[in-house]
Motif scaffolding. Sequence first.
Motif, short mmCIF file in Angstrom:
data_model
loop_
_atom_site.label_atom_id
_atom_site.label_comp_id
_atom_site.label_asym_id
_atom_site.label_seq_id
_atom_site.Cartn_x
_atom_site.Cartn_y
_atom_site.Cartn_z
N SER A 1 64.06 0.83 24.01
CA SER A 1 65.33 0.84 24.74
C SER A 1 66.45 0.42 23.81
O SER A 1 66.33 -0.56 23.06
CB SER A 1 65.24 -0.12 25.93
OG SER A 1 66.52 -0.34 26.49
N TYR A 2 67.57 1.18 23.86
CA TYR A 2 68.74 0.83 23.05
C TYR A 2 69.57 -0.26 23.74
O TYR A 2 70.35 -0.94 23.08
CB TYR A 2 69.65 2.03 22.86
CG TYR A 2 69.02 3.21 22.15
CD1 TYR A 2 69.30 4.51 22.56
CD2 TYR A 2 68.18 3.04 21.07
CE1 TYR A 2 68.76 5.60 21.91
CE2 TYR A 2 67.62 4.13 20.42
CZ TYR A 2 67.92 5.41 20.84
OH TYR A 2 67.37 6.48 20.20
N GLY A 3 69.46 -0.33 25.06
CA GLY A 3 70.26 -1.27 25.82
C GLY A 3 70.08 -0.99 27.31
O GLY A 3 69.22 -0.20 27.71
N VAL A 4 70.91 -1.60 28.12
CA VAL A 4 70.80 -1.45 29.57
C VAL A 4 70.90 0.02 29.96
O VAL A 4 71.73 0.77 29.45
CB VAL A 4 71.90 -2.28 30.26
CG1 VAL A 4 71.93 -1.98 31.76
CG2 VAL A 4 71.67 -3.77 30.03
N ASN A 5 70.01 0.42 30.86
CA ASN A 5 69.93 1.79 31.39
C ASN A 5 69.54 2.82 30.35
O ASN A 5 69.70 4.03 30.59
CB ASN A 5 71.25 2.19 32.06
CG ASN A 5 71.55 1.38 33.30
OD1 ASN A 5 70.63 1.00 34.02
ND2 ASN A 5 72.81 1.09 33.53
N SER A 6 69.02 2.39 29.21
CA SER A 6 68.55 3.30 28.17
C SER A 6 67.06 3.07 27.94
O SER A 6 66.64 1.94 27.64
CB SER A 6 69.31 3.03 26.87
OG SER A 6 68.54 3.44 25.75
N THR A 7 66.25 4.11 28.09
CA THR A 7 64.82 4.02 27.76
C THR A 7 64.38 5.34 27.13
O THR A 7 64.87 6.40 27.50
CB THR A 7 63.95 3.73 29.00
OG1 THR A 7 64.08 4.80 29.93
CG2 THR A 7 64.31 2.41 29.65
N GLU A 8 63.46 5.23 26.19
CA GLU A 8 62.94 6.40 25.49
C GLU A 8 61.44 6.24 25.30
O GLU A 8 60.94 5.10 25.18
CB GLU A 8 63.59 6.55 24.11
CG GLU A 8 65.10 6.69 24.12
CD GLU A 8 65.55 8.06 24.60
OE1 GLU A 8 66.76 8.19 24.97
OE2 GLU A 8 64.73 9.00 24.63
N LYS A 9 60.73 7.36 25.21
CA LYS A 9 59.30 7.31 24.90
C LYS A 9 59.11 7.18 23.40
O LYS A 9 59.90 7.69 22.61
CB LYS A 9 58.61 8.58 25.43
CG LYS A 9 58.50 8.62 26.94
CD LYS A 9 57.62 9.75 27.40
CE LYS A 9 57.48 9.76 28.91
NZ LYS A 9 56.77 8.55 29.40
N GLY A 10 58.04 6.51 23.02
CA GLY A 10 57.75 6.27 21.62
C GLY A 10 56.84 7.34 21.04
O GLY A 10 56.72 8.45 21.55
N ASP A 11 56.15 6.95 19.95
CA ASP A 11 55.31 7.91 19.23
C ASP A 11 54.02 8.22 19.98
O ASP A 11 53.51 9.33 19.92
CB ASP A 11 54.96 7.33 17.85
CG ASP A 11 56.19 7.00 17.05
OD1 ASP A 11 56.18 5.97 16.37
OD2 ASP A 11 57.15 7.78 17.13
N LEU A 12 53.47 7.21 20.64
CA LEU A 12 52.18 7.37 21.31
C LEU A 12 52.42 7.70 22.77
O LEU A 12 53.13 6.98 23.48
CB LEU A 12 51.36 6.09 21.17
CG LEU A 12 49.94 6.13 21.78
CD1 LEU A 12 49.07 7.10 20.99
CD2 LEU A 12 49.33 4.75 21.78
N SER A 13 51.80 8.80 23.20
CA SER A 13 51.94 9.18 24.60
C SER A 13 51.33 8.11 25.50
O SER A 13 50.24 7.61 25.25
CB SER A 13 51.23 10.51 24.84
OG SER A 13 51.24 10.85 26.21
N SER A 14 52.04 7.75 26.52
CA SER A 14 51.57 6.72 27.43
C SER A 14 51.89 7.11 28.86
O SER A 14 52.93 7.73 29.12
CB SER A 14 52.22 5.37 27.09
OG SER A 14 51.89 4.40 28.05
N GLU A 15 51.01 6.77 29.78
CA GLU A 15 51.24 7.05 31.19
C GLU A 15 52.07 5.95 31.85
O GLU A 15 52.36 6.02 33.04
CB GLU A 15 49.90 7.23 31.91
CG GLU A 15 49.14 8.46 31.40
CD GLU A 15 47.71 8.50 31.87
OE1 GLU A 15 47.10 9.58 31.82
OE2 GLU A 15 47.18 7.45 32.27
N SER A 16 52.47 4.99 31.09
CA SER A 16 53.29 3.91 31.63
C SER A 16 54.75 4.30 31.68
O SER A 16 55.18 5.28 31.04
CB SER A 16 53.12 2.65 30.76
OG SER A 16 53.51 2.94 29.43
N THR A 17 55.53 3.55 32.45
CA THR A 17 56.97 3.74 32.52
C THR A 17 57.65 2.40 32.29
O THR A 17 57.03 1.33 32.46
CB THR A 17 57.41 4.31 33.88
OG1 THR A 17 57.00 3.41 34.91
CG2 THR A 17 56.81 5.68 34.11
#
Lengths: 114, 115
Positions: B49-65
Amino acid sequence: KNQVEQSPQSLIILEGKNCTLQCNYTVSPFSNLRWYKQDTGRGPVSLTIMTFSENTKSNGRYTATLDADTKQSSLHITASQLSDSASYICVVSDRGSTLGRLYFGRGTQLTVWP
Amino acid sequence: EADIYQTPRYLVIGTGKKITLECSQTMGHDKMYWYQQDPGMELHLIHYSYGVNSTEKGDLSSESTVSRIRTEHFPLTLESARPSHTSQYLCASSDGWQGGDYGYTFGSGTRLTVV
């Protein structure tokens, strides 16, 4: 492919002895290299961080060296103590993207025996 | 002294349960990360996350949120846990980009076991 390789995979030494852990990397463009200590079941704790222009950095009994030309780093531990038993992880970051990226080695598992 | 806190430290849960792993930091860092680590293996980035209200997926696929409603809080949620989710989850924060020469602090981790 950007990679970080550490050796040895595991190491056992007697208390009071010195040891050196190795890290080779292919990450490019290089930003910095960090060494972390991770106790079993805990999060990694930073020991040193070195940029391209730094050849050596010390933190108490820990001394890290960096050769950016050969893309090699080492972590030297002097007068080992039982509490040094942990995994030591080499982490290299790049400048190849806006986010930057951390590349982790698998760590060297160090065991210090009394 | 840790300025980034993860709870719980250990969790054993049955298959199909919904779980939330908590991560909070008191350093005011904008950047926060979740990593997954299996024994003897390297850390893999699964969310950031870059900051509030910002989220991104990383390198490894994950079923989490993940969510980032407040600067200091970055929880990770698994809607339906499976044995393949058994792993150690590490939260981290930094005051700059990963590639920068910035402080980068890890929490103590949550060891999750799904039975």
